[in-house]
Scaffold this active site. Structure first.
Site, PDB file in Angstrom:
ATOM      1  N   ALA A  71       0.769  -1.098  -0.088  1.00  0.00           N
ATOM      2  CA  ALA A  71       0.015  -0.200  -0.049  1.00  0.00           C
ATOM      3  C   ALA A  71       0.737   1.175   0.046  1.00  0.00           C
ATOM      4  O   ALA A  71       2.016   0.844   0.403  1.00  0.00           O
ATOM      5  CB  ALA A  71      -0.987  -0.058   1.311  1.00  0.00           C
TER       6      ALA A  71
ATOM      7  N   GLY B 159       0.658  -4.907   0.843  1.00  0.00           N
ATOM      8  CA  GLY B 159      -0.760  -5.111   0.198  1.00  0.00           C
ATOM      9  C   GLY B 159      -0.255  -5.717  -1.201  1.00  0.00           C
ATOM     10  O   GLY B 159      -1.251  -6.220  -1.854  1.00  0.00           O
TER      11      GLY B 159
ATOM     12  N   GLU C  91      -0.421  -9.466  -0.674  1.00  0.00           N
ATOM     13  CA  GLU C  91      -1.944  -9.634  -0.307  1.00  0.00           C
ATOM     14  C   GLU C  91      -2.743  -9.625  -1.589  1.00  0.00           C
ATOM     15  O   GLU C  91      -3.524 -10.699  -1.660  1.00  0.00           O
ATOM     16  CB  GLU C  91      -2.572  -8.594   0.703  1.00  0.00           C
TER      17      GLU C  91
ATOM     18  N   GLU D  50       4.742  -5.094   7.150  1.00  0.00           N
ATOM     19  CA  GLU D  50       3.842  -4.065   7.947  1.00  0.00           C
ATOM     20  C   GLU D  50       4.128  -3.417   9.293  1.00  0.00           C
ATOM     21  O   GLU D  50       4.187  -2.727   9.813  1.00  0.00           O
ATOM     22  CB  GLU D  50       2.230  -4.152   7.905  1.00  0.00           C
TER      23      GLU D  50
HETATM   24  C1  HXC Z   1       4.892   4.373  -1.222  1.00  0.00           C
HETATM   25  C2  HXC Z   1       6.861   3.572  -2.105  1.00  0.00           C
HETATM   26  C3  HXC Z   1       6.506   2.163  -1.678  1.00  0.00           C
HETATM   27  C4  HXC Z   1       5.246   2.046  -0.902  1.00  0.00           C
HETATM   28  C5  HXC Z   1       8.278   2.108  -2.675  1.00  0.00           C
HETATM   29  N1  HXC Z   1       8.040   3.273  -2.696  1.00  0.00           N
HETATM   30  N2  HXC Z   1       7.620   1.378  -1.874  1.00  0.00           N
HETATM   31  N3  HXC Z   1       6.166   4.578  -2.026  1.00  0.00           N
HETATM   32  N4  HXC Z   1       4.633   3.216  -0.730  1.00  0.00           N
HETATM   33  N5  HXC Z   1       4.930   0.867  -0.288  1.00  0.00           N
HETATM   34  C6  HXC Z   1       8.691   4.424  -3.594  1.00  0.00           C
HETATM   35  C7  HXC Z   1      10.122   5.034  -2.800  1.00  0.00           C
HETATM   36  O1  HXC Z   1       9.596   5.717  -1.699  1.00  0.00           O
HETATM   37  C8  HXC Z   1      10.877   5.233  -3.739  1.00  0.00           C
HETATM   38  O2  HXC Z   1      10.364   6.722  -4.427  1.00  0.00           O
HETATM   39  C9  HXC Z   1      10.664   4.663  -4.909  1.00  0.00           C
HETATM   40  O3  HXC Z   1       9.190   3.715  -4.790  1.00  0.00           O
HETATM   41  C10 HXC Z   1      11.471   3.509  -5.212  1.00  0.00           C
HETATM   42  O4  HXC Z   1      11.806   2.756  -4.049  1.00  0.00           O
HETATM   43  P1  HXC Z   1      13.275   2.789  -3.104  1.00  0.00           P
HETATM   44  O5  HXC Z   1      12.856   2.361  -1.642  1.00  0.00           O
HETATM   45  O6  HXC Z   1      14.143   3.796  -3.433  1.00  0.00           O
HETATM   46  O7  HXC Z   1      13.848   1.392  -3.813  1.00  0.00           O
HETATM   47  P2  HXC Z   1      14.786   0.448  -3.241  1.00  0.00           P
HETATM   48  O8  HXC Z   1      15.774   0.892  -2.320  1.00  0.00           O
HETATM   49  O9  HXC Z   1      15.130  -0.729  -4.392  1.00  0.00           O
HETATM   50  O10 HXC Z   1      13.876  -0.425  -2.056  1.00  0.00           O
HETATM   51  C11 HXC Z   1      12.744  -1.026  -2.439  1.00  0.00           C
HETATM   52  C12 HXC Z   1      11.959  -1.771  -1.274  1.00  0.00           C
HETATM   53  C13 HXC Z   1      11.615  -0.356  -0.488  1.00  0.00           C
HETATM   54  C14 HXC Z   1      12.681  -2.750  -0.444  1.00  0.00           C
HETATM   55  C15 HXC Z   1      10.616  -2.336  -1.772  1.00  0.00           C
HETATM   56  O11 HXC Z   1      10.863   0.565  -1.517  1.00  0.00           O
HETATM   57  C16 HXC Z   1      10.779  -0.606   0.536  1.00  0.00           C
HETATM   58  O12 HXC Z   1      10.789  -0.922   1.648  1.00  0.00           O
HETATM   59  N6  HXC Z   1       9.352  -0.235   0.316  1.00  0.00           N
HETATM   60  C17 HXC Z   1       8.135  -0.298   1.193  1.00  0.00           C
HETATM   61  C18 HXC Z   1       7.687  -1.805   1.439  1.00  0.00           C
HETATM   62  C19 HXC Z   1       6.581  -1.818   2.611  1.00  0.00           C
HETATM   63  O13 HXC Z   1       7.099  -1.595   3.567  1.00  0.00           O
HETATM   64  N7  HXC Z   1       5.564  -2.261   2.005  1.00  0.00           N
HETATM   65  C20 HXC Z   1       4.417  -2.625   2.972  1.00  0.00           C
HETATM   66  C21 HXC Z   1       3.468  -1.098   3.106  1.00  0.00           C
HETATM   67  S1  HXC Z   1       2.162  -1.302   4.211  1.00  0.00           S
HETATM   68  P3  HXC Z   1      11.020   8.104  -3.610  1.00  0.00           P
HETATM   69  O14 HXC Z   1      10.311   9.017  -4.644  1.00  0.00           O
HETATM   70  O15 HXC Z   1      10.977   8.340  -2.275  1.00  0.00           O
HETATM   71  O16 HXC Z   1      12.501   7.839  -3.968  1.00  0.00           O
HETATM   72  C22 HXC Z   1       0.908  -2.313   3.369  1.00  0.00           C
HETATM   73  C23 HXC Z   1      -0.119  -2.195   4.149  1.00  0.00           C
HETATM   74  C24 HXC Z   1      -1.165  -3.126   3.352  1.00  0.00           C
HETATM   75  O17 HXC Z   1       1.288  -2.508   2.225  1.00  0.00           O
HETATM   76  C25 HXC Z   1      -2.680  -3.006   3.899  1.00  0.00           C
HETATM   77  C26 HXC Z   1      -3.385  -2.305   3.411  1.00  0.00           C
HETATM   78  C27 HXC Z   1      -4.960  -2.203   3.811  1.00  0.00           C
END
Ligand code: HXC
Length: 260
Positions: free
Chosen positions: A68, A111, A114, A134
């Site tokens: 998400a 997400g 999921e 998460e």
């Molecule tokens: C918003 C995101 C994002 C996310 C990545 N980006 N994941 N933006 N939401 N979930 C953005 C980054 O901010 C960045 O933009 C660009 O995408 C590239 O990501 P990087 O982090 O620079 O890439 P990298 O170093 O290769 O790392 C990849 C990664 C990391 C390991 C996947 O991005 C990461 O940990 N992302 C979050 C993963 C996460 O926690 N997902 C769960 C979310 S909670 P900018 O512009 O900033 O450079 C969830 C809840 C679900 O999903 C429930 C819903 C009801």
């Protein structure tokens, strides 16, 4: 066969297969309300089309979906999340009758994992990485992760991943039963297309029935699931495609299904 571009996805029809490609490269396909709206609308449109017998959802080489959209969620209150938000919209995607294949390369986190688990088949590139991180953000999976992951891989594997946020690579995901099959990254779309075409060539009434019965195996007590299977099995004997499929077998020829 032409790509149709929305704001956050691309869609395409190839024979009887509908393709949905997540296309927010700047955010690794993070799921926001617009992605939810567009994916659900595309999936429901394919589901309503008798010319479509399978749907493939995929992302980019780098990410199926990194979760998400954290930046869009950060400021929300509990009330914002509880009422009228896009997380609920995804249920309509899970309710699609048509078989859905997730073709996953790169990150399928939160997400994104999921969303893959809402599909019927998960094909993973050898570059795929799955996880429910998460907990690291101070929340928990909210699009079905705690429920579908337990059903997919069992309690102890699921609990380890949800409680630690550890990310697993494709081979481990396959070993624990989170993916249907792992393929070389360069062959992912070809393999997804071949599997989707094979599924879509099958009679549509039987596909709907099979998916409904399989869903019941995850949702219903055994006796209820068995009753549903028995009912659906019987109902298929009133379809043209059952007559055609069995006649073709007897006549030693290929069936010509009308998907009725
Ligand atoms: C918003 C995101 C994002 C996310 C990545 N980006 N994941 N933006 N939401 N979930 C953005 C980054 O901010 C960045 O933009 C660009 O995408 C590239 O990501 P990087 O982090 O620079 O890439 P990298 O170093 O290769 O790392 C990849 C990664 C990391 C390991 C996947 O991005 C990461 O940990 N992302 C979050 C993963 C996460 O926690 N997902 C769960 C979310 S909670 P900018 O512009 O900033 O450079 C969830 C809840 C679900 O999903 C429930 C819903 C009801």
């Amino acid at each position: 066969d032409e790509d149709r571009r929305n704001t956050t996805i691309r869609t395409r029809v190839d024979g009887r297969v509908g393709w949905i490609t997540l296309d927010r490269p700047e955010a690794l396909n993070a799921l926001n309300s617009e992605v939810a709206r567009e994916v659900v609308a595309a999936a429901l449109a394919f589901d309503a089309d008798e010319g479509i017998g399978a749907i493939v959802i995929t992302g980019s080489d780098r990410a199926f979906a990194a979760g998400a959209d954290i930046k869009a969620m950060e400021g929300l209150t509990g009330r914002d999340v509880a009422v009228g938000n896009h997380f609920h919209a995804w249920q309509s995607f899970a309710d699609v009758r048509t078989p859905v294949i997730a073709a996953v390369a790169g990150y399928a986190l939160g997400g994104g994992c999921e969303l893959a688990m809402m599909c019927d088949v998960i094909l993973a590139a050898d570059t795929a990485r799955f996880g429910q991180p998460e907990i690291t953000l101070g929340v928990i999976p909210g699009m079905g992760g705690t429920q579908r992951l337990v059903r997919a891989v069992g309690y102890f594997k699921a609990a380890e991943l949800v409680l630690s946020g550890r990310i697993v690579e494709a081979d481990e995901a396959e070993r624990i039963g989170l993916v249907s099959r792992v393929v070389p990254a360069e062959a992912l779309h070809e393999e997804a297309a071949a599997l989707a075409a094979a599924i879509a060539s099958k009679p549509l009434p039987a596909l709907y029935a099979a998916k409904a019965a399989l869903d019941a195996a995850l949702e219903a007590p055994l006796a209820e699931g068995l009753r549903l299977e028995k009912h659906l099995f019987a109902s298929l004997f009133d379809t043209a495609d059952q007559k055609e499929g069995m006649a073709a077998f007897r006549e030693k020829r290929e069936p010509r299904f009308t998907h009725r």
